[in-house]
Every structure is written in structure tokens, then in C-alpha cells.
Scaffold this motif. Structure first.
Motif, PDB file in Angstrom:
ATOM      1  N   THR A 172      38.134  34.850  49.238  1.00 43.67           N
ATOM      2  CA  THR A 172      38.142  35.242  47.891  1.00 43.67           C
ATOM      3  C   THR A 172      38.124  34.132  47.011  1.00 43.67           C
ATOM      4  N   TYR A 173      37.415  34.377  45.725  1.00 42.40           N
ATOM      5  CA  TYR A 173      37.115  33.122  44.857  1.00 42.40           C
ATOM      6  C   TYR A 173      37.963  33.467  43.563  1.00 42.40           C
ATOM      7  N   PHE A 174      38.329  32.656  42.950  1.00 45.63           N
ATOM      8  CA  PHE A 174      39.088  32.589  41.678  1.00 45.63           C
ATOM      9  C   PHE A 174      38.296  31.595  40.725  1.00 45.63           C
ATOM     10  N   ARG A 175      37.912  32.154  39.476  1.00 48.89           N
ATOM     11  CA  ARG A 175      37.360  31.322  38.358  1.00 48.89           C
ATOM     12  C   ARG A 175      38.452  30.973  37.262  1.00 48.89           C
ATOM     13  N   LYS A 176      39.097  29.546  37.197  1.00 46.48           N
ATOM     14  CA  LYS A 176      39.989  29.566  36.169  1.00 46.48           C
ATOM     15  C   LYS A 176      39.502  28.249  35.341  1.00 46.48           C
ATOM     16  N   PRO A 177      40.502  28.136  34.086  1.00 50.72           N
ATOM     17  CA  PRO A 177      39.614  26.982  33.493  1.00 50.72           C
ATOM     18  C   PRO A 177      39.383  25.631  33.922  1.00 50.72           C
ATOM     19  N   GLY A 178      40.103  25.374  34.884  1.00 45.40           N
ATOM     20  CA  GLY A 178      39.820  24.180  35.960  1.00 45.40           C
ATOM     21  C   GLY A 178      38.767  24.229  36.884  1.00 45.40           C
ATOM     22  N   GLY A 179      38.140  25.388  37.000  1.00 48.13           N
ATOM     23  CA  GLY A 179      37.063  25.497  38.055  1.00 48.13           C
ATOM     24  C   GLY A 179      37.149  26.774  38.965  1.00 48.13           C
ATOM     25  N   PRO A 188      49.805  33.345  46.590  1.00 46.62           N
ATOM     26  CA  PRO A 188      50.306  33.693  45.064  1.00 46.62           C
ATOM     27  C   PRO A 188      49.257  32.871  44.242  1.00 46.62           C
ATOM     28  N   GLN A 189      48.899  33.713  43.184  1.00 47.83           N
ATOM     29  CA  GLN A 189      48.150  33.046  42.096  1.00 47.83           C
ATOM     30  C   GLN A 189      48.729  33.434  40.596  1.00 47.83           C
ATOM     31  N   GLN A 190      48.517  32.433  39.718  1.00 47.71           N
ATOM     32  CA  GLN A 190      48.923  32.483  38.148  1.00 47.71           C
ATOM     33  C   GLN A 190      47.740  32.811  37.364  1.00 47.71           C
ATOM     34  N   LEU A 191      47.331  33.883  36.875  1.00 46.27           N
ATOM     35  CA  LEU A 191      46.124  34.186  36.087  1.00 46.27           C
ATOM     36  C   LEU A 191      46.494  34.220  34.633  1.00 46.27           C
ATOM     37  N   GLY A 192      45.474  34.259  33.742  1.00 42.57           N
ATOM     38  CA  GLY A 192      45.463  34.728  32.411  1.00 42.57           C
ATOM     39  C   GLY A 192      44.176  35.174  31.870  1.00 42.57           C
TER      40      GLY A 192
END
Length: 756
Positions: free
Chosen positions: A653-660, A683-687
Motif C-alpha cells: 500500500t502506498y501513501f503520499r504525504k507532504p514528506g513524500g 498505523p498511520q496519521q493522515l491529514g
């Protein structure tokens, strides 16, 4: 009972009984510890209570004065020890009566040499009656510790707790802080104020009366204490809906006015200081403790029958759960083989010899004269045979293979026996796995029933301030109906409205006005029953999802299944399941896994338990065909942005956050491969502005996924559907079309105000 719990009970019995020896009623009547010895019973707790009473009476009353109550306590414990096994002992009146009679008998012996008069006889009879009453009240108070639910206390339990607490305060009233302030009176102020705030007028007044009587009895003064505690408790209970601070102010002001009726020589400054200190402690005590007390004190009007029904249903669910646990234990015991199966490897050659060597002329030489050499040769050959699954000539020593005149026949018979042995082992292993899965299913079912019973026992806390504001708004609009404002375990507002005109509260901009009035954004729950309007707190985040899928080349049915929904706790769940292979069979497996998991999650089952149950069910279902399914679950809380990914053999699974761009990869096997598989969790913290990409295993190779990361990082659009289609198209060009492929893309954003 575990040893630590039993030691804790014994310590409580000792300390509490020792404390009550310092409580005296009108100077000299110290029967409270004796009454508690009668309640603790004949076990080790009773022994500790008797020791505490003996030590306390010697410390507080001295040898002569304490010996009377020590003797009575020992006689009370002896009766409990002798009658504890009989049904008569469990009658609610037996121990109160026996404690009163035994206390009276010892008291009569002690008082007779001194002499009797009218006042002495009256106090003697009063002590006997009070001993019986206090034993009964203490017994009711002790039932609070052992009751199986957290619902409101019965009136008898409430009275028992008040009497026990009041008598403990009688001892603590003797503890002076700084030589001025009484610790017992300060704690009485705290207790009465808390009972009034959470229990209302009736409980506040009752707690005030008990505290006042206890303080007056301990000091032997006029009933000023009753006035000083009961009147403030009554008025503070009338203000229970207006908040903790208002309740404290009303109590302090009323207590200050009550000081007017006290005599000037009663140290009014110390009493006023005690009221202020109690109020400060009341304001500083933890909210969780106060809410727990409120849950057992307050019984809402008109809900007695509903509460009774919930308690009965919870009890029935617990009994059913206990029965399923008993079934699980019985099955495990029954499934344990008493007689081991015939899996002895040495029997392989014994049976081959019975079939071949019985007709051989050299059998006496091999199996009698050179028996040890034969056994050693066969034992050396068994190890490579088990590793390979069959035997060959090279596995046997040359002297044995060259001497045996029927070696080929012997080897063939040994291989047949070895195949039978291995088949029995595989069968036994599969049976053990199936039995373990069945036991695990029963255990999971018992846990589900226990959780359901626990939910029936739980009462959502009422948001009194918002409920009052809603009632005022409905009255201002001329709307008649019922209104209930509660908070879920996460503190989110839930409003339930019922009445012929409550629909007006969500029409013509009224919902936005309500949101402003209550201080939280609201939205209407469209799944509410007919005749009701349900408003829930609106989530600050919104999730937009897109899906793109393609079948395997040459197939018209995909083995992938995807879905998303919101569960009972308000979390969004995104599911992606991939059945083994492709076509209708794979579709059936993945659809079964997705359907089961969705039902469990909607029912409120914990994620780990739901995944374990689905894995067990698929393992049993696929015993014959050996089918399995990967499971990819993404859970998201739209209030906090907390999320988690759960994987059973699923693709990354792939997450795109402000850090990459981040990638999470699981290590677990797919669901259904074997019972007892545990899912990987991340676990993940998203916004707002974050992206999530779920893919099936045909979309990308984990070792060559750089193209997907770059595509996700460089995408500048806002459409999850468009991004899912691009990923699927690029996957077809790079990975081919040799497997079913599914892409699920989720984008988080701030929820627009107009969506309320």
C-alpha cells in the motif's frame, strides 16, 4: 479467585475493619467493626477482618473496653464459620440477627456487674437494633463489589454505601489536620457534593443526612452537622444540570448560611474552612471517577423497564458466551487423542517384512541371528526415505541390499507402507488444524457475545448542557417532542429527536443554527428510523475514492473484489480482496472473504478478531480445494485522521504525504492458507491533502514499483478516479495482463461547510 486478588481482599478486610473500630456512636458504642466482621464471612477475609477488629479495638478502646467487642467479634466469626455451608446462613436476616444477639449477650455480661438504669437499658437496646441494621447495610454495600454489571445501584445498595462511608468518616473525623481541620468532615463535604452533583436532589439530601448524623454521633453534639450537610446537599442536588462549578458554589454558599444556626463556640472558622477545602477537592477530582459514580447513582425516569430489559439481555448473552466457552473447552479435551495414531516409522519395515520376508529362506538369519545388524541398516535407511518420501536402493547399506534375495519386493512393500504413513500424518495434521479452527470459531463467538453484553451494560453519557440548549431551542420554535443528547466513547455528539414536528430542526437553515448553538458542526443521519431525526457530529475530513479494475486476459470474471463502507464506530473501511488464480472460483473466494469481513466490521467486531475469524472460516472452506484469498483493509477515522492498514498476504500500500511517498509491505500469508494466521498492521496519521493507493498483486511487482511511486508523487490532479485509471493503464503496459488487476485510490480533504 487468583492469589493476588485474594490477598487484596484480605488486606481490604483487615484495614477497613481496623478503621471502623475507631467509630463510636454517642461515646462508647463501637459496634461498627463487629458488624463488618459479620459481613466478611467465614473465609480468609473473615479471619483478616477479625484480626483487624481485635487490633483496632485494643488501640482505640484499650484492653478492658476493647475486650468486650473482641469477644463478641470472635463469637460472630465462630457462628459464620459453623453455619457458612448451610442455606440458613445465606438468608439476609440471619447474620444481622446473630450479630445483634451475640453483641447483646456479651454486653449484658459486661453491664450486669455495673448495674442497670433506664438510660443504660435504652442505650443497650438501641445498640442491639443498630447492630442488626448496620450489618444489613454493610452487606448491601459489599454486593456492589461483586455485581456483574455497571448499571445504577439499587436503593438498598445506595443506602448501604452511604452507611459504610458515613461510619468510616466517623473514624476519620478524629484525624485533625494542623490541629484545626477534621479530615473526616472535609471528606464528608467532598462526598456529599459529589453525590448531589451526580445523583440529584434525592441522593444529595440522603448523603447529607448520613454525613451529618455520622458527624453528630461521632462528636456527641446537637444535630448541627445534619443541618450543615443535608441542606447544602439538597440545594446542590437541585443544580446538578448546571455544571460542577455552580454545584460547588451553591453548596459553599448554603453551608455558609447554615453556620448562622450554630453556636458561637463551635469553632465556626474551622467549619467554614472545611467546607471550602471540600469544595476545592470536589473541583479537582478526576472527571472519569465522577462519571463512573454518576453512572451508578442516577437512574433516569421512565427507563426502568428498558434498563431491566437490557440487563436481562446482557445476562442472557453472558450465559450464552459461557456456554460456548464450555463447548470450546470440551471440544479441545475431546479432540486430544488418547490413543496415538499408528505413525511409528519402525512399523514401516515390520509390515514390509510380514509381507515379503515371511516366505524368504533367509528370514531366520536376518531377523534372528543378525537381528541387530538388520535393525541398524533399516534405521539408517529410514532418514533419507522420510526426507525424499520414498526409498531407493542407495539408502540401504551394501551388505544388506546385496544379501537380501528379495530386495526389490521388500523395497516396494516398504515404500507402500511409507506412503500410507505419510498420508496418515497429513490427514492427522489436517484434522488437528480443522479441529483447532472449530474451537477458535467458538472462542471468537464467545468473545463477540461478551462484547455485545458489555455494550448493553454501557450507558452513553448524557451531555446535559447541550440537551438543555436543545430543549430551549425546541421550546422557542414551538416544537413538541423528545430530545436526547449523548456522547459516544470518543466524545462525539449524538442527538436523537422524536416527535411529529422534529423535521423542522433540519429545514430552512435550522441545522446550521443548531451547529452554532451547540458549538459543533452537525449533519443528519439519513439511516435513522422512520419517525425520528438523528443528528451526529460532522467529521472535519472527507474522503473521496476512485476505483479502476481489469480482468485477466482471456477471462470475463475478475477474482478481485473491492468495497468501502462506514462501520458502527464511524470509521471508513476500504476493502480489497484477491482470490487465488482468476475466474469464477477466485471471484467466489474473494467475494466470500469480503462479505464476511464487511458483516463482522459493521457489527462492531474488533479488526483483529474479524480478520482471524474470516481466516479460520476460509481455511475450513478451502480444505478440499485449498483456495485462499489476500485481504487488504484500510481503516480511517475522519475526525482525527488516525488510520491503519491490515494485510493478509496483500500487495503493498502506498501513501503520499507532504514528506513524500511511503510504502508498507506485509509479511503474513493470505487468509485461508492455514488456521491461526495473524494479520500485519501498520498505523498511520493522515491529514487533508494526503493520498492512499491500494492495489491487488497483479498491478505491480514489489521489487519494481518505482514507476508507481513516481506516478503518485508527480500527479497534480485532484481526481482519485483519474489517478486510479492512469495507474491501471501503466500497469498493463509494464506488468502485462496475466492477472486480474484492481486499483483503489483515496484522497483526504477538508470537508466543505456547505456539505453539512
Amino acid at each position: 479467585m487468583p492469589l493476588k486478588a485474594r490477598l487484596g481482599e484480605c488486606a481490604i478486610a483487615f484495614l477497613l475493619t481496623a478503621t471502623l473500630t475507631g467509630a463510636e456512636f454517642l461515646e462508647g458504642h463501637a459496634f461498627f467493626a463487629l458488624a463488618l466482621v459479620a459481613v466478611w464471612g467465614p473465609g480468609w477475609e473473615g479471619v483478616c477482618a477479625l484480626l483487624g477488629a481485635s487490633l483496632g479495638y485494643l488501640c482505640f478502646l484499650g484492653f478492658v473496653g476493647g475486650l468486650r467487642y473482641i469477644a463478641a467479634s470472635m463469637m460472630v466469626y465462630a457462628v459464620a464459620l459453623a453455619m457458612g455451608e448451610f442455606r440458613l446462613y445465606r438468608k439476609s436476616w440471619f447474620m444481622p440477627l446473630m450479630a445483634a444477639l451475640l453483641n447483646g449477650a456479651v454486653g449484658f455480661v459486661y453491664q450486669s456487674p455495673i448495674g442497670w438504669d433506664r438510660a443504660t437499658a435504652a442505650s443497650y437496646l438501641a445498640e442491639l437494633a443498630l447492630t442488626a441494621v448496620v450489618v444489613y447495610c454493610y452487606r448491601q454495600a459489599m454486593t456492589v463489589r461483586t455485581q456483574s454489571h455497571s448499571g445504577p445501584w439499587t436503593p438498598a445498595q445506595t443506602a448501604g454505601v452511604l452507611v459504610l462511608g458515613g461510619t468510616v468518616m466517623m473514624t476519620l473525623a478524629r484525624v485533625m489536620l494542623g490541629g484545626v481541620v477534621s479530615l473526616g468532615r472535609v471528606l464528608c463535604v467532598l462526598a456529599v457534593m459529589t453525590a448531589a452533583w451526580k445523583g440529584g436532589v434525592g441522593v444529595g439530601a440522603a448523603a447529607g443526612v448520613v454525613a451529618g448524623v455520622a458527624m453528630d454521633a461521632a462528636q456527641g453534639t446537637l444535630p448541627y452537622g445534619t443541618l450543615l450537610f443535608a441542606l447544602p446537599g439538597l440545594l446542590a442536588g437541585a443544580c446538578w444540570e448546571r455544571g460542577r462549578l455552580v454545584c460547588a458554589l451553591v453548596y459553599v454558599l448554603t453551608g455558609g448560611v447554615s453556620l448562622v444556626w450554630m453556636e458561637p463556640g463551635d469553632n465556626l472558622q474551622a467549619v467554614g474552612l472545611e467546607i471550602v477545602l471540600g469544595a476545592v477537592l470536589f473541583l479537582l477530582q478526576p472527571e472519569a471517577l465522577v462519571n463512573r459514580l454518576g453512572a451508578v447513582l442516577r437512574r433516569e425516569e421512565g427507563e426502568d423497564m428498558g434498563q431491566l430489559g437490557r440487563e436481562l439481555a446482557a445476562q442472557q448473552l453472558r450465559r450464552t458466551a459461557t456456554a460456548f466457552r464450555a463447548v470450546t473447552g470440551g471440544l479441545r479435551e475431546a479432540f486430544t487423542p488418547v490413543v496415538p495414531n499408528d505413525q511409528d516409522t519402525s512399523r514401516v519395515f515390520d509390515r514390509a517384512a510380514e509381507e515379503v520376508c515371511v516366505r524368504c529362506r533367509q528370514r531366520e538369519r536376518c531377523w534372528q541371528q543378525e537381528y541387530q545388524a538388520t535393525r541398524t541398516a533399516l534405521s539408517d535407511a529410514m532418514t533419507p526415505m522420510l526426507e525424499r518420501g520414498e526409498g531407493i536402493r542407495e539408502d540401504f547399506p551394501l551388505h544388506f541390499a546385496g544379501r537380501c534375495t528379495q530386495f526389490d519386493a521388500f523395497l516396494g512393500a516398504a515404500n507402500r507402507e511409507l506412503r500410507s504413513l505419510l498420508a496418515r500424518r497429513r490427514y492427522d495434521s489436517r484434522v488437528r488444524e480443522s479441529r483447532a479452527a472449530v474451537c477458535a470459531q467458538y472462542g471468537q463467538l464467545a468473545q463477540v457475545l461478551d462484547r455485545a453484553a458489555g455494550r448493553l451494560d454501557q450507558h452513553p453519557p448524557v451531555d446535559a448542557r447541550r440537551q438543555r440548549l436543545m430543549a430551549q431551542r425546541m421550546k422557542a420554535l414551538g416544537i413538541r417532542g423528545k430530545c436526547s443528547v449523548t456522547q459516544d466513547p470518543n466524545g462525539h455528539v449524538h442527538i436523537q429527536l422524536e416527535g411529529p414536528e422534529v423535521e423542522r430542526l433540519v429545514q430552512g437553515g435550522e441545522l446550521e443554527k443548531l451547529s452554532t448553538l451547540l458549538g459543533c458542526p452537525l449533519r443528519q443521519d439519513t439511516a435513522a428510523p422512520r419517525g425520528q431525526v438523528v443528528l451526529v457530529q460532522q467529521e472535519p475530513l472527507v474522503a473521496v475514492a476512485g476505483l479502476a479494475a481489469a480482468d485477466r486476459k482471456g477471462q470475463s470474471v475478475s477474482g478481485d473484489c473491492g468495497a468501502w463502507f462506514k462501520d458502527e464506530a464511524g470509521r471508513l473501511n476500504f476493502l480489497l480482496c484477491d482470490g487465488m488464480g482468476s475466474g469464477p472460483a477466485a471471484r467466489e473466494d474473494s467475494n466470500c472473504a469480503l462479505g464476511l469481513l464487511e458483516k463482522f466490521l459493521r457489527a462492531g467486531l474488533e479488526v483483529e478478531a474479524a480478520l482471524a475469524t474470516v481466516g479460520e472460516a476460509l481455511a475450513l472452506r478451502g480444505e478440499d480445494q485449498g483456495g485462499f484469498t489476500t485481504v487488504d483493509l484500510f481503516q480511517l477515522d475522519l475526525f482525527s485522521g488516525r488510520s491503519a492498514v491490515y494485510k493478509l498476504g496483500a500487495a503493498p500500500t502506498y501513501f503520499r504525504k507532504p514528506g513524500g511517498v511511503e510504502r508498507v509491505v506485509g509479511r503474513s500469508m493470505p487468509a485461508g492458507v492455514a488456521p491461526g494466521m495473524k494479520a500485519d498492521s501498520f498505523p498511520q496519521q493522515l491529514g487533508a491533502g494526503d493520498w492512499v493507493v491500494l492495489v491487488s498483486d497483479g498491478v505491480v511487482s514489489p521489487r519494481e514499483d518505482g514507476w508507481l511511486r513516481r506516478l503518485l508523487a508527480d500527479y497534480e490532479g485532484t481526481s482519485p478516479q483519474e489517478l486510479a485509471a492512469r495507474i491501471l493503464q501503466e500497469s498493463g503496459q509494464r506488468e502485462g495482463e496475466e492477472d486480474d488487476r484492481t486499483v483503489m485510490v483515496i484522497r483526504l480533504d477538508v470537508r466543505p461547510r456547505e456539505e453539512g
